[in-house]
Design a protein around this motif. Structure first.
Motif, short mmCIF file in Angstrom:
data_model
loop_
_atom_site.label_atom_id
_atom_site.label_comp_id
_atom_site.label_asym_id
_atom_site.label_seq_id
_atom_site.Cartn_x
_atom_site.Cartn_y
_atom_site.Cartn_z
N CYS A 207 -0.72 -2.93 -10.81
CA CYS A 207 -1.51 -1.86 -10.31
C CYS A 207 -2.82 -2.63 -9.94
CB CYS A 207 -1.63 -0.70 -11.29
SG CYS A 207 -2.97 0.46 -10.62
N VAL A 208 -3.20 -2.58 -8.65
CA VAL A 208 -4.48 -2.93 -8.25
C VAL A 208 -5.40 -1.71 -7.72
CG1 VAL A 208 -4.03 -5.42 -7.82
CG2 VAL A 208 -3.34 -3.70 -5.95
N GLU A 209 -5.19 -0.49 -8.28
CA GLU A 209 -5.84 0.61 -7.98
C GLU A 209 -5.75 1.51 -9.30
OE1 GLU A 209 -5.85 3.96 -4.48
OE2 GLU A 209 -4.17 2.76 -4.67
N SER A 210 -6.73 1.31 -9.90
CA SER A 210 -6.56 2.06 -11.27
C SER A 210 -6.72 3.58 -11.19
CB SER A 210 -7.43 1.22 -12.32
OG SER A 210 -8.71 1.38 -11.75
N GLY A 211 -7.63 3.83 -10.39
CA GLY A 211 -7.99 5.34 -10.40
C GLY A 211 -7.24 6.35 -9.69
N ARG A 212 -5.88 5.88 -9.29
CA ARG A 212 -5.06 6.75 -8.70
C ARG A 212 -3.56 6.86 -9.32
NH1 ARG A 212 -1.53 6.76 -3.75
NH2 ARG A 212 -1.98 4.37 -3.62
N TRP A 213 -3.06 8.08 -9.40
CA TRP A 213 -1.35 8.00 -9.69
C TRP A 213 -1.00 9.39 -8.97
CZ3 TRP A 213 2.12 4.75 -10.75
CH2 TRP A 213 3.29 5.21 -11.31
N GLN A 214 -1.13 9.33 -7.63
CA GLN A 214 -0.58 10.72 -6.92
C GLN A 214 -0.84 10.13 -5.31
OE1 GLN A 214 -3.99 13.17 -7.84
NE2 GLN A 214 -5.38 12.19 -6.27
N GLN A 215 -0.32 11.19 -4.54
CA GLN A 215 -0.21 10.73 -3.02
C GLN A 215 -1.57 10.59 -2.64
OE1 GLN A 215 1.67 13.84 -0.90
NE2 GLN A 215 1.55 12.66 1.15
N ARG A 216 -1.78 9.60 -1.46
CA ARG A 216 -2.99 9.32 -0.96
C ARG A 216 -2.98 9.71 0.68
NH1 ARG A 216 -4.92 3.47 -1.63
NH2 ARG A 216 -3.22 2.97 -0.34
N GLY A 217 -3.52 10.62 1.07
CA GLY A 217 -3.46 11.03 2.46
C GLY A 217 -2.20 11.45 2.87
N TRP B 285 -6.82 -5.23 -13.96
CA TRP B 285 -7.80 -4.28 -13.61
C TRP B 285 -9.25 -4.68 -13.74
CZ3 TRP B 285 -4.76 -0.19 -16.72
CH2 TRP B 285 -3.97 0.73 -15.90
N GLY B 286 -9.43 -5.25 -14.81
CA GLY B 286 -10.67 -6.33 -14.87
C GLY B 286 -11.12 -7.06 -13.83
N GLU B 287 -10.20 -7.87 -13.17
CA GLU B 287 -10.39 -8.95 -12.25
C GLU B 287 -10.72 -8.09 -10.84
OE1 GLU B 287 -11.34 -11.81 -12.50
OE2 GLU B 287 -10.65 -12.13 -14.52
N VAL B 288 -9.99 -7.05 -10.68
CA VAL B 288 -9.84 -6.28 -9.50
C VAL B 288 -11.52 -5.88 -9.24
CG1 VAL B 288 -9.60 -4.11 -8.23
CG2 VAL B 288 -7.92 -5.91 -8.99
N GLY B 289 -11.90 -5.00 -10.39
CA GLY B 289 -13.37 -4.49 -10.62
C GLY B 289 -14.17 -5.65 -10.39
N GLN B 290 -14.25 -6.55 -10.92
CA GLN B 290 -15.14 -7.91 -10.97
C GLN B 290 -15.14 -8.39 -9.58
OE1 GLN B 290 -17.28 -8.97 -13.48
NE2 GLN B 290 -18.39 -9.88 -11.65
N LYS C 39 0.99 -1.33 0.08
CA LYS C 39 0.22 -0.04 -0.02
C LYS C 39 0.70 1.20 -0.16
CE LYS C 39 -3.16 0.48 2.89
NZ LYS C 39 -4.11 0.14 4.26
N GLY C 40 0.38 2.25 -0.84
CA GLY C 40 1.04 3.72 -0.56
C GLY C 40 1.26 3.81 -2.03
N GLY C 41 2.75 4.44 -2.15
CA GLY C 41 3.16 4.92 -3.55
C GLY C 41 2.17 5.81 -4.36
N GLN C 42 2.37 5.78 -5.66
CA GLN C 42 1.63 6.12 -6.60
C GLN C 42 -0.02 5.74 -6.54
OE1 GLN C 42 2.10 9.41 -7.53
NE2 GLN C 42 3.86 9.77 -8.47
N GLN C 43 0.12 4.29 -6.47
CA GLN C 43 -0.97 3.57 -6.37
C GLN C 43 -0.71 2.17 -5.73
OE1 GLN C 43 -0.31 2.23 -11.09
NE2 GLN C 43 -1.83 3.61 -10.57
N ASP C 44 -1.42 1.38 -5.15
CA ASP C 44 -1.20 0.08 -4.39
C ASP C 44 -1.06 -0.81 -5.54
OD1 ASP C 44 -2.27 1.26 -2.25
OD2 ASP C 44 -4.19 0.27 -2.41
#
Length: 409
Positions: free
Chosen positions: A161-171, A239-244, A134-139
Motif C-alpha cells: 500500500c502506498v496510500e495509508s489513509g484510505r480503504w474505500q472507494q475514491r471518487g 508507509w514511512g518512506e512514502v511520507g518522508q 491507482k484505484g481499488g481500496q487504496q493505491d
C-alpha cells in the motif's frame, strides 16, 4: 692471498637475487603504467566474459557499450547499448494492457496481495517491480516483476500500500479493481523498503504447484533481507518512506503537494501540477539521449554524483516501452534531492561499468518463481541485483535491476 672460493657462490646468489628483484620491479612498473593508460574498467562479467575496455564517452565491454554521461543539473544517465538477448520477446507492459483492457487487477481483501488475470488472447504481459496502480481500496506499489501469460487464470500479485489513509472507494474509481498505472516508484529508499527486495517475489509461489521457497527461510516474507518484506514491518517501512518522500518533495518545492481528498497517496502527489512543472526540464533535457536508438537496452543513472540504480532489458523493444516511465521516475527523485547551491561531482562511464560488474560478484539466491519466470537476487556490500529469468528460454534474463545500497537515515 685470500681464498675466494667460498665467497663466489654467495656473490652469485646475491647477483641472481638482485636480478630477480629488478625484473619483478620492472614488471610491476610496466603493469602500473599500462593501468594508468587504460580504463580502470575491465568489462561486464555479468553480460560477457571479462575483456579490457577503454574509458571515455564511449566505453565498450565485449558487446556491451555504455555512452554518456548525459547530465541535467544533478541527474546523470549512461545508456547501455547491446544486442537483444531474447530475439522473439514481444511483451506488452502493464500500462498498455490496462489501457487496452487486456488485464484485470482486482482487490482480494489483503493489502499485500492483489489478483491479476490476463484477458488477452495473443499477448503476455510484463509487470515491473515498482509499478504503481491507482484505484481499488487504496493505491498499490507492485512488489516484484511478473510475466502474466496469455489467457491466464487469476494469479497472486504481491503489493504494498502506498496510500495509508484510505480503504474505500475514491471518487468515481472502482473500489474492487484498478484501472490505470501512470508511474513508477520515484524513490530508491521506497524500492528498497518494498518491491525490489523480493519479499513479494517469495510469495509468488508456483502456479498450480508448490511455493517457490519451500524451506527457504526468511525469503518468503522478506524479513531476513534486513529492509522489510511483505510482513507488517515491511509495509510499515513503505508507509514511512512514502511520507518522508512527500515531505522532502514539499520541502524542495516550498509548496503543499498532497492531494486534498487523498493526502496519503504517493501517486497523486507525484501527479501534482507543481511536481510535473519542476520535473519537466529534466525530462526534456534528457529525453533526446534515450530516444531513437535501436541498440539501447537500458540505462544507469546517478543523482548528485552518486550511482543510484540501473535497469537493463532483454530487448530494445521492451526498453522503449518503459523508458519514459523510468526517466520520469529518476527525474522526480533527482528533483527531490536537488541542491541549487552546490554543483554535484562528476561521474565517469568507468564508474558506471564498475557498478554493473561488481553487482554480479556473488552467487544468486532464488527468491520467487512461477511457471514462467524465476527471480533471483545477488546481494553484495554495495548493491542488490535482481534478475527476472524466462524459464521458457533457458533462464535468459528478461529484466535486470540494480539498486545501490544507501546508509540508514
Amino acid at each position: 692471498m685470500k681464498d675466494t672460493s667460498r665467497l663466489a657462490p654467495r656473490w652469485r646468489a646475491l647477483a641472481v637475487g638482485l636480478l630477480v628483484v629488478l625484473f619483478l620491479a620492472t614488471l610491476q612498473f610496466a603493469r602500473g603504467q599500462k593501468r594508468e593508460k587504460a580504463s580502470p574498467s575491465i568489462g561486464l562479467a555479468l553480460l560477457q566474459p571479462q575483456v579490457p575496455s577503454t574509458a571515455g564517452k564511449d566505453s565498450k565491454a565485449a558487446g556491451i557499450k555504455l555512452t554518456g554521461p548525459f547530465t541535467y543539473k544533478n541527474l546523470t544517465i549512461f545508456l547501455v547499448h547491446g544486442p537483444d538477448t531474447i530475439k522473439d520477446l514481444h511483451l506488452i507492459t502493464l500500462a498498455e494492457a490496462l489501457k487496452e483492457k487486456k488485464v484485470l487487477i482486482r482487490e482480494t481483501g489483503n493489502v499485500n496481495e492483489l489478483a491479476v488475470q490476463n484477458l488477452s488472447k495473443d499477448s503476455d504481459i510484463f509487470i515491473q517491480s515498482g509499478d504503481i496502480v491507482k484505484g481499488g481500496q487504496q493505491d498499490r506499489l507492485l512488489a516484484c516483476d511478473l510475466v502474466v501469460p496469455t489467457g491466464s487464470a487469476k494469479m497472486p500479485l504481491p503489493s504494498f500500500c502506498v496510500e495509508s489513509g484510505r480503504w474505500q472507494q475514491r471518487g468515481n474509481e472502482d473500489a474492487a479493481q484498478f484501472a490505470s498505472t501512470t508511474g513508477q516508484a520515484s524513490s530508491k529508499r521506497l524500492k528498497l523498503a518494498g518491491g525490489n527486495l523480493g519479499g513479494g517475489a517469495g510469495n509468488l509461489g508456483m502456479m498450480g504447484g508448490s511455493p517457490a521457497n519451500q524451506g527457504g527461510g526468511n525469503f518468503g516474507g522478506g524479513g531476513g533481507l534486513g529492509l522489510g518484506g511483505l510482513g507488517l514491518g515491511g509495509q510499515g517501512r513503505v508507509w514511512g518512506e512514502v511520507g518522508q518522500f512527500q515531505n522532502d518533495l514539499e520541502g524542495q518545492l516550498g509548496k503543499k503537494l498532497r492531494n486534498k481528498e487523498s493526502p496519503s497517496s504517493l501517486q497523486l502527489t507525484i501527479e501534482n501540477e507543481e511536481v510535473r512543472k519542476a520535473v519537466k526540464p529534466y525530462v526534456k533535457a534528457l529525453s533526446s539521449a534515450v530516444q531513437d536508438k535501436k541498440d539501447v537496452v537500458g540505462f544507469v543513472f546517478a543523482i548528485n554524483g552518486n550511482i543510484n540504480s540501473a535497469d537493463l532489458y532483454a530487448s530494445n523493444e521492451l526498453f522503449r516501452k518503459l523508458r519514459s516511465r523510468l526517466l520520469e521516475a529518476a527525474a522526480v527523485e533527482a528533483r527531490t534531492a536537488l541542491n541549487e547551491k552546490e554543483k554535484p561531482p562528476s561521474i565517469t562511464v568507468s564508474e558506471a561499468l564498475s557498478f554493473l560488474k561488481n553487482a554480479d560478484a556473488k552467487k544468486p539466491v532464488q527468491i520467487g518463481a512461477t511457471d514462467r519466470i524465476r527471480i533471483v537476487m545477488t546481494e553484495t556490500d554495495q548493491c542488490f541485483y535482481f534478475q527476472t529469468l524466462d524459464r521458457k528460454r533457458q533462464d535468459a534474463p528478461i529484466h535486470r535491476s540494480y539498486l545501490k545500497k544507501l546508509p540508514e537515515r
